[in-house]
Design an enzyme around this catalytic site. Structure first.
Site, mmCIF file in Angstrom:
data_model
loop_
_atom_site.group_PDB
_atom_site.id
_atom_site.type_symbol
_atom_site.label_atom_id
_atom_site.label_comp_id
_atom_site.label_asym_id
_atom_site.label_seq_id
_atom_site.Cartn_x
_atom_site.Cartn_y
_atom_site.Cartn_z
ATOM 1 N N HIS A 152 -9.516 -29.287 -67.976
ATOM 2 C CA HIS A 152 -9.784 -30.106 -69.165
ATOM 3 C C HIS A 152 -8.700 -31.153 -69.365
ATOM 4 O O HIS A 152 -7.535 -30.955 -68.995
ATOM 5 C CB HIS A 152 -9.966 -29.246 -70.414
ATOM 6 N N ASP A 170 -8.375 -32.938 -72.526
ATOM 7 C CA ASP A 170 -7.921 -33.066 -73.907
ATOM 8 C C ASP A 170 -6.674 -32.221 -74.109
ATOM 9 O O ASP A 170 -6.408 -31.277 -73.346
ATOM 10 C CB ASP A 170 -9.020 -32.652 -74.880
ATOM 11 N N ASP A 177 -0.850 -28.039 -69.750
ATOM 12 C CA ASP A 177 -2.118 -27.651 -70.384
ATOM 13 C C ASP A 177 -2.870 -28.892 -70.821
ATOM 14 O O ASP A 177 -2.690 -29.369 -71.927
ATOM 15 C CB ASP A 177 -1.817 -26.736 -71.587
ATOM 16 N N GLU A 212 -11.806 -28.802 -74.690
ATOM 17 C CA GLU A 212 -11.520 -27.372 -74.577
ATOM 18 C C GLU A 212 -10.636 -26.882 -75.710
ATOM 19 O O GLU A 212 -10.775 -25.740 -76.172
ATOM 20 C CB GLU A 212 -10.867 -27.088 -73.226
ATOM 21 N N GLU A 213 -9.743 -27.731 -76.173
ATOM 22 C CA GLU A 213 -8.816 -27.312 -77.221
ATOM 23 C C GLU A 213 -9.479 -27.247 -78.603
ATOM 24 O O GLU A 213 -8.867 -26.755 -79.554
ATOM 25 C CB GLU A 213 -7.613 -28.258 -77.280
ATOM 26 N N ASP A 215 -5.868 -22.878 -65.989
ATOM 27 C CA ASP A 215 -5.509 -23.102 -67.386
ATOM 28 C C ASP A 215 -4.865 -21.873 -68.032
ATOM 29 O O ASP A 215 -5.049 -21.635 -69.212
ATOM 30 C CB ASP A 215 -6.764 -23.517 -68.166
ATOM 31 N N HIS A 263 1.216 -25.928 -75.684
ATOM 32 C CA HIS A 263 1.033 -26.096 -77.130
ATOM 33 C C HIS A 263 2.360 -26.203 -77.879
ATOM 34 O O HIS A 263 2.363 -26.112 -79.103
ATOM 35 C CB HIS A 263 0.201 -24.955 -77.731
#
Length: 494
Positions: free
Chosen positions: A97, A99, A128, A162-163, A186, A454
């Site tokens: 992903h 995003d 990520d 995805e987030e 991921d 994150h």
């Protein structure tokens, strides 16, 4: 003997090393595109961008790179797309992903600067999931440049939200043939054989009209996303009595000395602003962070507000949530041998004159379900007139660690790292493995490395970036041999 069987591993390893500078530069450029998923945008010529301009720009950039490398690409109405290498009825799918979560505060460098030095590439998305997705793309390029002809189709699938909720991937899979098997880059090495259930809900209390006199809570907010441990919380209080402010400042100083928590007070007009500082972490591993909401709530619990509903909610929070991370304080401390304990993260807090609320992200064991969690907390919430607003549930997935697919990934990892100790594991994170059958999370985080997903100052070592690329190339090489078969499937994916 076919090309698929005869290619020397060193051939594609060399091409990866030869592409090192290009691979680093490509990640720098992709990180520099701020791709936090947002509201849909319609361009001047009528094109709909479902997840906003930034995500679309990252998508367009990656698709263009794939085309430059000689792969066949397809854009599925801007909800996602793919890059294909090779032919065959079976599709080895890699689901990445583009995003990213919002950058938040506390960075020591520009989160979208795309900086790099001899050791790291810096920025939001390096681990990520932009870096790992590009590692797969360059693994495909290395195999292609080395002259490899896969016996199965290799398909890099690019997800765009995805987030948030993976609606883009769901749309993609409704319009395209799902992969036969594969992985998502991921999570962690050596390989994940399961993921806990993920549920989110809001605990909210309606407020009666506030008195005009006494200490009043004017605002309270915290958090950027439910799947992040918030590192900042802000509250504003107001009183007509200046002695109350002096008392609050004294209490804050005592609170800091007693707890070691960072909580600061300053005057803002005729009000006092309270600021709490915690430590950010991924919501699936709240123990790695320190929740600023819980710090703020503990301090607010030492004050007495004129509105008793506000006091009651703060009391509810401190008694039954607080700094407890396994749900035991509120009675949902579930656990199993396959995946361990439930984890609880308070991701968001909000307040207005009508209600005060917190939004919770729970990761529950693979043998449990969301309804058991709701049943366990309902009685306590009801005692305080706190409502439960259900927001979503992603059921757990699990595969026996001795299954052929998991063992294949483990063998690839061990052959490329020499690490014979690390074992398959179940995590609390959620990946695209939930979206399609026979997809498992495979890397990119190596055992023992710091988890910066994150978090502020996210970065990835260039050494790990290149090693992951070699692991992915080897995995794709093995899985696209004519005689490679996967027996069994993850029955929990729905």
């Amino acid at each position: 003997m076919s090309q698929a069987e005869s290619l020397n591993k060193m051939d594609f390893i060399k091409t990866i090393d030869d592409n090192r500078d290009l691979q680093i530069k490509t990640l720098q450029e992709l990180v520099a595109i701020k791709s936090v998923a947002g509201d849909p945008v319609t361009t001047a010529d009528g094109e709909v961008l479902p997840f906003g301009r930034g995500v679309q720009d990252a998508f367009a950039y990656t698709m263009k790179k794939a085309e430059e490398f000689g792969f066949i690409t397809k854009n599925v109405n801007n909800y996602g797309g793919h890059a294909d290498f090779g032919d065959g009825d079976e599709i080895v799918g890699i689901m990445g992903h583009l995003d990213v979560v919002p950058e938040g505060d506390g960075w020591s460098f520009d989160p979208y600067g795309g900086e790099a030095d001899e050791e790291y590439v810096y920025g939001r998305g390096t681990t990520d999931d932009k870096g790992p997705t590009l590692a797969v793309l360059f693994a495909m390029k290395a195999l292609k440049d080395a002259g490899y002809v896969p016996a199965k189709k290799i398909r890099l699938i690019l997800g765009l939200d995805e987030e948030v909720n993976s609606a883009g991937m769901k749309y993609y899979l409704e319009h395209e043939t799902p992969p036969t098997f594969g992985f998502t880059p991921d999570a962690d090495f050596p390989v994940l054989n399961g993921e806990k259930g993920i549920m989110s809900f809001t605990l909210a209390k309606k407020l009666s009209r506030s008195p005009s006199q006494g200490l009043l809570l004017s605002s309270f907010s915290s958090g950027t996303a439910i799947n992040v441990v918030p590192n900042k919380a802000r509250a504003v209080v107001r009183s007509e009595d200046p002695e109350v402010y002096d008392s609050i400042k004294d209490r804050a100083a005592g609170f800091r000395a007693e707890t070691g928590h960072k909580l600061y007070v300053k005057g803002v007009g005729k009000s006092l602003e309270l600021l709490a500082e915690g430590i950010s972490a991924h919501g699936s591993t709240p123990e790695k962070g320190l929740n600023a909401i819980s710090i703020m709530m503990e301090f607010l619990g030492r004050l007495s507000f004129a509105n008793e509903d506000v006091n009651d909610f703060i009391d509810f929070y401190n008694k039954y949530i607080g700094f407890c991370l396994d749900g035991s304080a509120i009675g949902c401390d579930f656990e199993d041998s396959q995946s361990g304990k439930l984890t609880w993260n308070t991701g968001l807090a909000a307040y207005d004159k009508q209600a005060i609320s917190v939004t919770i992200n729970v990761r529950y064991p693979v043998t449990d379900c969301a309804e058991n969690v709701y049943e366990s907390i309902a009685g306590t919430a009801a005692k305080y007139d706190v409502g439960i607003i259900k927001q979503g549930d992603s059921r757990p997935i699990y595969m026996d660690p001795d299954s052929p697919m998991i063992k294949t990934f483990l063998d690839v990892y061990r052959d490329n790292t020499g690490d014979m100790e690390s074992q398959p594991k179940v995590i609390g994170g959620g990946t695209y493995a939930r979206c399609a059958k026979n997809i498992f999370a495979f890397g990119p985080e190596f055992p023992g490395d710091p988890d910066l997903m994150h978090q502020a100052d996210e970065r990835w070592t260039i050494e790990r970036y290149m090693t992951a690329t070699k692991i992915y190339a080897d995995a794709l090489y093995r899985m696209t041999q004519e005689n490679f078969n996967i027996i069994g499937e993850n029955e929990n994916n729905e």
